[in-house]
Write a protein that holds these residues in place. Structure first.
Motif, mmCIF file in Angstrom:
data_model
loop_
_atom_site.group_PDB
_atom_site.id
_atom_site.type_symbol
_atom_site.label_atom_id
_atom_site.label_comp_id
_atom_site.label_asym_id
_atom_site.label_seq_id
_atom_site.Cartn_x
_atom_site.Cartn_y
_atom_site.Cartn_z
ATOM 1 N N UNK A 42 -16.595 3.197 -19.361
ATOM 2 C CA UNK A 42 -17.614 3.754 -18.471
ATOM 3 C C UNK A 42 -17.075 4.226 -17.129
ATOM 4 N N UNK A 43 -15.802 3.915 -16.844
ATOM 5 C CA UNK A 43 -15.187 4.356 -15.582
ATOM 6 C C UNK A 43 -16.041 3.970 -14.382
ATOM 7 N N UNK A 44 -16.239 2.676 -14.208
ATOM 8 C CA UNK A 44 -17.054 2.182 -13.097
ATOM 9 C C UNK A 44 -16.478 2.584 -11.748
ATOM 10 N N UNK A 45 -15.154 2.585 -11.644
ATOM 11 C CA UNK A 45 -14.508 2.953 -10.394
ATOM 12 C C UNK A 45 -14.438 1.804 -9.411
ATOM 13 N N UNK A 46 -13.543 1.938 -8.439
ATOM 14 C CA UNK A 46 -13.295 0.861 -7.484
ATOM 15 C C UNK A 46 -14.423 0.677 -6.480
ATOM 16 N N UNK A 47 -15.355 1.609 -6.443
ATOM 17 C CA UNK A 47 -16.513 1.487 -5.562
ATOM 18 C C UNK A 47 -17.788 1.369 -6.394
ATOM 19 N N UNK B 285 -9.820 6.968 -3.189
ATOM 20 C CA UNK B 285 -8.558 7.621 -3.544
ATOM 21 C C UNK B 285 -7.858 6.868 -4.677
ATOM 22 N N UNK B 286 -7.741 5.548 -4.525
ATOM 23 C CA UNK B 286 -7.111 4.746 -5.572
ATOM 24 C C UNK B 286 -7.905 4.823 -6.866
ATOM 25 N N UNK B 287 -9.217 4.846 -6.746
ATOM 26 C CA UNK B 287 -10.072 4.895 -7.921
ATOM 27 C C UNK B 287 -9.892 6.207 -8.683
ATOM 28 N N UNK B 288 -9.810 7.310 -7.952
ATOM 29 C CA UNK B 288 -9.625 8.610 -8.587
ATOM 30 C C UNK B 288 -8.307 8.689 -9.337
ATOM 31 N N UNK B 289 -7.262 8.130 -8.753
ATOM 32 C CA UNK B 289 -5.915 8.250 -9.309
ATOM 33 C C UNK B 289 -5.558 7.170 -10.315
ATOM 34 N N UNK B 290 -6.188 5.996 -10.218
ATOM 35 C CA UNK B 290 -5.762 4.861 -11.046
ATOM 36 C C UNK B 290 -6.916 4.258 -11.853
ATOM 37 N N UNK B 291 -7.986 3.873 -11.171
ATOM 38 C CA UNK B 291 -9.036 3.067 -11.813
ATOM 39 C C UNK B 291 -9.851 3.848 -12.827
ATOM 40 N N UNK B 292 -10.357 5.001 -12.427
ATOM 41 C CA UNK B 292 -11.146 5.820 -13.349
ATOM 42 C C UNK B 292 -10.301 6.276 -14.540
ATOM 43 N N UNK B 293 -9.082 6.795 -14.322
ATOM 44 C CA UNK B 293 -8.267 7.171 -15.483
ATOM 45 C C UNK B 293 -7.988 6.011 -16.431
ATOM 46 N N UNK B 294 -7.795 4.806 -15.888
ATOM 47 C CA UNK B 294 -7.509 3.649 -16.742
ATOM 48 C C UNK B 294 -8.662 3.355 -17.686
ATOM 49 N N UNK B 295 -9.885 3.403 -17.176
ATOM 50 C CA UNK B 295 -11.045 3.150 -18.017
ATOM 51 C C UNK B 295 -11.270 4.279 -19.016
ATOM 52 N N UNK B 296 -11.139 5.522 -18.562
ATOM 53 C CA UNK B 296 -11.333 6.660 -19.454
ATOM 54 C C UNK B 296 -10.313 6.675 -20.589
ATOM 55 N N UNK C 186 0.829 -1.208 0.000
ATOM 56 C CA UNK C 186 0.000 0.000 0.000
ATOM 57 C C UNK C 186 0.861 1.254 0.000
ATOM 58 N N UNK C 187 1.988 1.210 0.695
ATOM 59 C CA UNK C 187 2.837 2.394 0.772
ATOM 60 C C UNK C 187 3.595 2.627 -0.532
ATOM 61 N N UNK C 188 3.870 1.566 -1.276
ATOM 62 C CA UNK C 188 4.425 1.737 -2.615
ATOM 63 C C UNK C 188 3.392 2.389 -3.532
ATOM 64 N N UNK C 189 2.141 1.983 -3.406
ATOM 65 C CA UNK C 189 1.078 2.599 -4.196
ATOM 66 C C UNK C 189 0.967 4.081 -3.853
ATOM 67 N N UNK C 190 1.006 4.400 -2.563
ATOM 68 C CA UNK C 190 0.938 5.803 -2.140
ATOM 69 C C UNK C 190 2.061 6.608 -2.777
ATOM 70 N N UNK C 191 3.272 6.052 -2.784
ATOM 71 C CA UNK C 191 4.407 6.746 -3.396
ATOM 72 C C UNK C 191 4.150 7.012 -4.871
ATOM 73 N N UNK C 192 3.592 6.021 -5.557
ATOM 74 C CA UNK C 192 3.336 6.183 -6.987
ATOM 75 C C UNK C 192 2.283 7.259 -7.232
ATOM 76 N N UNK C 193 1.292 7.364 -6.357
ATOM 77 C CA UNK C 193 0.237 8.359 -6.545
ATOM 78 C C UNK C 193 0.787 9.774 -6.432
ATOM 79 N N UNK C 194 1.682 9.993 -5.503
ATOM 80 C CA UNK C 194 2.291 11.317 -5.392
ATOM 81 C C UNK C 194 3.142 11.633 -6.621
ATOM 82 N N UNK C 195 3.851 10.638 -7.123
ATOM 83 C CA UNK C 195 4.679 10.866 -8.313
ATOM 84 C C UNK C 195 3.826 11.156 -9.541
ATOM 85 N N UNK C 196 2.638 10.576 -9.585
ATOM 86 C CA UNK C 196 1.755 10.757 -10.743
ATOM 87 C C UNK C 196 0.799 11.938 -10.598
ATOM 88 N N UNK C 197 0.842 12.602 -9.460
ATOM 89 C CA UNK C 197 -0.117 13.703 -9.228
ATOM 90 C C UNK C 197 -0.118 14.758 -10.337
#
Length: 351
Positions: free
Chosen positions: A312-317, A296-307, A106-117
């Motif tokens: 349809x960008x279902x999202x992680x929730x 948070x993960x959905x906003x940064x990773x899941x929705x962008x991946x689908x878009x 999870x902390x590696x994912x957090x690091x990647x999200x800041x780098x991709x901001x």
């Protein structure tokens, strides 16, 4: 403008907790990379000098790192001796790679999200997507390390047995496909547990497939577990007795197309298992600590991946109701919730 001081103070307390957690996440990542947690695990009380000597690190840095960890409850501190201890429970989560509670990914994912901001900020303005492969590479390993503990703790012991007759079929020997397999953690676990079955993992991200092949070789299952580059809507093969999507259907550009392709490639008596992040069908159902992580993960990773694929960008929730729509639109007539955990929905579909 009237300010309720009590409410302001309550919010500021929450914000300070968030600030401390966000800043401390970098120190958890450092502790993981340098083996500090592993060095403290089962070692009893240690001073900063003892930990620095054991890990070959600078004592002055360790002397500052340890109080941060103690303030967050990750280690304990004994003021009488000046020593720090990593409790067994924290060691299980922070130092044991094979633990079902291991959280370092999870902390590696957090690091990647800041780098991709900066990239995602631009997507907020343009509305465009961002493909999985465009993310910082830290995300790919972090995702495997994040999800793998849940698979270790549940996939073989709980999830597959909850499906109708699948465990028995896998033990006798069938052909199975793992779609969106990433680095192959789920595929390899199944190959190890069911040696008479043949497994193939598919993913459109070639670097992940190359990593999965290396992991299969290391795990000794390469002979009955292979990995190929392919999309969820066109992977090859027919007559699969079992097809699985682990934490990926909501990311896809064409989830309904993926569902249709599963139906086309399944054996007549085959089963499709869909593992998704646990979510209620309404926003208010997900406004809690776990939902916060997934949004948070959905906003940064899941929705962008689908878009990125005009999806349809279902999202992680997404929730079970929306997933049911995807499955039935793909031509499946039988659908049920097989089981669940606090973090996962396990769904079963049959033609």
């Amino acid at each position: 403008m009237a300010i309720n001081e009590a409410k302001l103070n309550e919010f500021m307390g929450k914000a300070v907790g968030d600030i401390g957690a966000a800043m401390s996440a970098t120190l958890v990542l450092i502790g993981d990379k340098l083996g500090l947690y592993k060095a403290m695990a089962h070692a009893g009380p240690m001073t900063s000098a003892e930990l620095a000597k054991k890990t070959g690190t600078g004592e002055r840095y360790i002397r500052e790192w340890l109080p941060n960890q103690a303030a967050g409850g990750y280690v304990t501190y004994d003021a009488a001796t000046g020593k720090y201890t990593l409790p067994e429970e924290q060691a299980f989560a922070l130092a044991d790679e094979g633990s079902p509670a291991f959280i370092q990914g999870a902390f590696q994912i957090i690091a990647s999200l800041f780098r991709d901001e900066p990239k995602i900020t631009e997507r907020f303005k343009s509305g465009e997507g961002m493909d999985w492969g465009e993310h910082d590479r830290c995300l790919f390993e972090g995702t495997e390390r994040f999800f793998r503990p849940g698979y270790v703790g549940n996939l073989i012991a709980n999830w597959i047995p909850a499906l109708d007759g699948v465990d028995e079929k896998l033990r006798k020997g069938i052909k199975a496909a793992d779609i969106g397999c990433g680095h192959g953690a789920s595929t390899i676990l199944m190959a190890q547990a069911f040696p008479k079955s043949e497994f193939v993992g598919f993913d459109y991200h070639e670097p992940s497939i190359l990593a999965a092949r290396q992991r299969a070789e290391k795990a000794g299952v390469a002979g009955r577990c292979r990995f190929e580059v392919a999309r969820s809507t066109d992977y090859p093969g027919k007559g699969y007795g079992f097809v699985a999507h682990f934490d990926c259907l909501h990311d896809m550009g064409d989830p309904v197309g993926a569902a249709r392709h599963v139906k086309e490639t399944l054996a007549p008596d085959g089963t499709w298992m869909i593992v998704e992040p646990f979510a209620g069908d309404k926003v208010e159902d997900n406004l809690h600590a776990v939902g916060r992580v997934f949004y948070a993960a959905s906003t940064m990773v899941c929705v962008p991946a689908s878009l990125a694929h005009h999806g349809p960008a279902l999202g992680a929730q997404a929730g079970e109701a929306r997933l049911r729509q995807v499955v039935t639109s793909g031509g499946f007539t039988r659908f049920r919730r097989a089981t669940q955990t606090p973090f996962n929905l396990v769904l079963e579909a049959r033609p």
